[in-house]
Design an enzyme around this catalytic site. Structure first.
Site, PDB file in Angstrom:
ATOM      1  N   ALA A 142     -19.188   8.928 -29.221  1.00 45.35           N
ATOM      2  CA  ALA A 142     -18.880  10.006 -30.161  1.00 45.35           C
ATOM      3  C   ALA A 142     -20.083  10.189 -31.065  1.00 45.35           C
ATOM      4  CB  ALA A 142     -17.645   9.671 -30.987  1.00 45.35           C
ATOM      5  N   GLU A 150       1.278   3.759   2.087  1.00 51.02           N
ATOM      6  CA  GLU A 150       2.021   4.074   3.310  1.00 51.02           C
ATOM      7  C   GLU A 150       3.297   3.232   3.421  1.00 51.02           C
ATOM      8  OE1 GLU A 150      -2.437   4.231   4.502  1.00 51.02           O
ATOM      9  OE2 GLU A 150      -1.174   3.305   2.972  1.00 51.02           O
ATOM     10  N   ASP A 191     -18.988  -4.006 -35.320  1.00 52.20           N
ATOM     11  CA  ASP A 191     -17.684  -3.344 -35.400  1.00 52.20           C
ATOM     12  C   ASP A 191     -16.498  -4.278 -35.183  1.00 52.20           C
ATOM     13  OD1 ASP A 191     -19.167  -1.067 -35.732  1.00 52.20           O
ATOM     14  OD2 ASP A 191     -18.805  -0.270 -33.719  1.00 52.20           O
ATOM     15  N   CYS A 218      -5.436   1.522   6.462  1.00 51.83           N
ATOM     16  CA  CYS A 218      -6.220   0.320   6.755  1.00 51.83           C
ATOM     17  C   CYS A 218      -5.842  -0.255   8.118  1.00 51.83           C
ATOM     18  CB  CYS A 218      -6.031  -0.722   5.654  1.00 51.83           C
ATOM     19  SG  CYS A 218      -4.335  -1.308   5.477  1.00 51.83           S
ATOM     20  N   HIS A 227       0.836  -1.190   0.000  1.00 54.07           N
ATOM     21  CA  HIS A 227       0.000   0.000   0.000  1.00 54.07           C
ATOM     22  C   HIS A 227       0.881   1.254   0.000  1.00 54.07           C
ATOM     23  CE1 HIS A 227      -3.809  -2.147   1.761  1.00 54.07           C
ATOM     24  NE2 HIS A 227      -3.333  -2.723   0.674  1.00 54.07           N
ATOM     25  N   TRP A 254     -15.185   5.930 -37.996  1.00 54.63           N
ATOM     26  CA  TRP A 254     -14.641   6.930 -37.078  1.00 54.63           C
ATOM     27  C   TRP A 254     -15.306   8.285 -37.245  1.00 54.63           C
ATOM     28  CZ3 TRP A 254     -12.610   4.334 -33.548  1.00 54.63           C
ATOM     29  CH2 TRP A 254     -11.812   3.216 -33.803  1.00 54.63           C
ATOM     30  N   LEU A 299     -11.219  -3.571 -28.160  1.00 49.39           N
ATOM     31  CA  LEU A 299     -11.409  -2.965 -26.835  1.00 49.39           C
ATOM     32  C   LEU A 299     -10.133  -3.010 -25.993  1.00 49.39           C
ATOM     33  CD1 LEU A 299     -14.967  -4.351 -25.965  1.00 49.39           C
ATOM     34  CD2 LEU A 299     -14.370  -2.251 -27.185  1.00 49.39           C
ATOM     35  N   THR A 317     -27.312   0.166 -25.683  1.00 45.49           N
ATOM     36  CA  THR A 317     -26.641  -0.138 -24.406  1.00 45.49           C
ATOM     37  C   THR A 317     -26.486   1.119 -23.566  1.00 45.49           C
ATOM     38  OG1 THR A 317     -25.444  -1.994 -25.392  1.00 45.49           O
ATOM     39  CG2 THR A 317     -24.546  -1.078 -23.363  1.00 45.49           C
ATOM     40  N   CYS A 366      -1.751  -1.057   7.465  1.00 41.53           N
ATOM     41  CA  CYS A 366      -0.843   0.090   7.385  1.00 41.53           C
ATOM     42  C   CYS A 366      -0.799   0.857   8.704  1.00 41.53           C
ATOM     43  CB  CYS A 366      -1.278   1.021   6.258  1.00 41.53           C
ATOM     44  SG  CYS A 366      -1.040   0.300   4.618  1.00 41.53           S
TER      45      CYS A 366
END
Length: 327
Positions: free
Chosen positions: A157, A53, A206, A78, A51, A176, A210, A275, A87
């Site tokens: 877009a 810290e 398409d 934590c 972490h 695009w 991703l 969606t 921590c």
């Protein structure tokens, strides 16, 4: 700027180095100051690692200074054993007497217990410095624990005449609307979030990968909504470049529950109009990032309509990027 605010602000800047790699842990930043000088800094390692810290304390060359130093951190340390020890215990073991915390951790495993442990050990604890800024920075983590769903970012877009896609295409690949710099920014965003979600129609029309191919960073987990299991494994989303989860749920609430159970604390919705509308109509979204290009389709699918607070607007060459927050 007040001295505590100065160093908590620095903590937020340091914490951003963990963006996209720490989930489901929060992206915490920590700074250690001795005699008005920063002697140590750290941010949360990728999930399973140290972490913030721990990394900050380990970065201090002369640990004898820690007893007289002040530790600054964006989120309450934590107090429980997880993949790493608490921590708060480490802070106490090193004799750090002064601790300044941006905001309390709402996670029920912590929720003030870290602060209580520090107080019981005789530490001088100050809480609530740049509290709203720290809460905003930790919005993914807080949304996940308080609303029991991921932080949801909508992204699309649209053309200058308000269309998100043409009705007919010659090839199964994206058409695009935005320029290459806007598209690269989207890949940067993908690297910053834990998952990306699309519908089956987007995959079918398409065949997107991703991934973050135009930006250095990890690929997000790919979530595909396919209620009829109609997609074959030949599509790019099923390659080995990232994990892919197929969800058959039909409501935003059920989808969010599934993502919560999968320990996913942030997701970008990059699906088509159907969606996106599913999440908009249900109110299950936190942020919307909308690109408006200069191109025009003679006919096509209308872009989603959204009501929210416009929090920023900028130009990326000939594209306009508007970012909204859900009221």
């Amino acid at each position: 700027m007040k001295i505590h605010e100065k160093y908590i602000s620095r903590c937020i800047d340091v914490a951003k180095n963990g963006l996209g790699s720490t989930a489901p842990n929060p992206m915490v930043g920590c700074v250690i100051v001795y005699n008005h000088k920063i002697i140590g800094e750290g941010f949360t390692s990728p999930y399973g690692g140290a972490h913030a810290e721990v990394n900050a304390i380990n970065s201090v060359k002369d640990t004898s200074l820690l007893k007289e130093a002040t530790l600054y951190v964006t989120l309450e340390p934590c107090s429980h054993f997880g993949k790493t020890p608490p921590c708060s215990n480490l802070i106490i073991e090193h004799g750090i007497k002064n601790v300044v915390i941006g905001c309390v951790d709402d996670n029920k495993k912590v929720a003030g217990q870290g602060i209580a442990k520090l107080n019981e050990a005789g530490c001088n604890v100050i809480v609530g410095i740049l509290e709203e800024a720290c809460k905003e920075y930790h919005k993914r983590f807080f949304t996940f624990h308080n609303k029991q769903r991921p932080y949801i970012i909508l992204k699309w877009a649209e053309t200058a005449n308000g269309l998100i896609a043409p009705i007919h295409k010659k090839e199964k690949q994206p058409v695009w609307i935005t320029n290459q710099y806007s598209r690269q920014l989207v890949h940067k965003w993908r690297a910053e979030e834990q998952a990306i979600l699309v519908g089956a129609n987007t995959v079918f029309e398409d065949n997107p990968s991703l991934t973050t191919r135009d930006w250095q960073g990890k690929n997000p987990i790919r979530i595909v909504l396919d209620k009829h299991n109609k997609l074959s494994k030949d599509f790019k989303v099923f390659d080995n470049k990232s994990n892919t989860i197929v969800i058959n749920k039909t409501t935003a609430e059920d989808i969010c529950n599934t993502l919560f159970e999968a320990n996913i604390n942030s997701v970008i919705i990059e699906g088509g109009a159907k969606t996106l509308k599913l999440f908009i109509d249900s109110g299950f979204w936190d942020e919307a990032r909308v690109f408006i290009g200069e191109s025009i389709f003679k006919e096509g699918i209308a872009a989603p309509k959204i009501t929210g607070k416009l929090i920023s607007e900028q130009q990326i060459l000939d594209d306009t990027l508007k970012i909204y927050a859900n009221n």
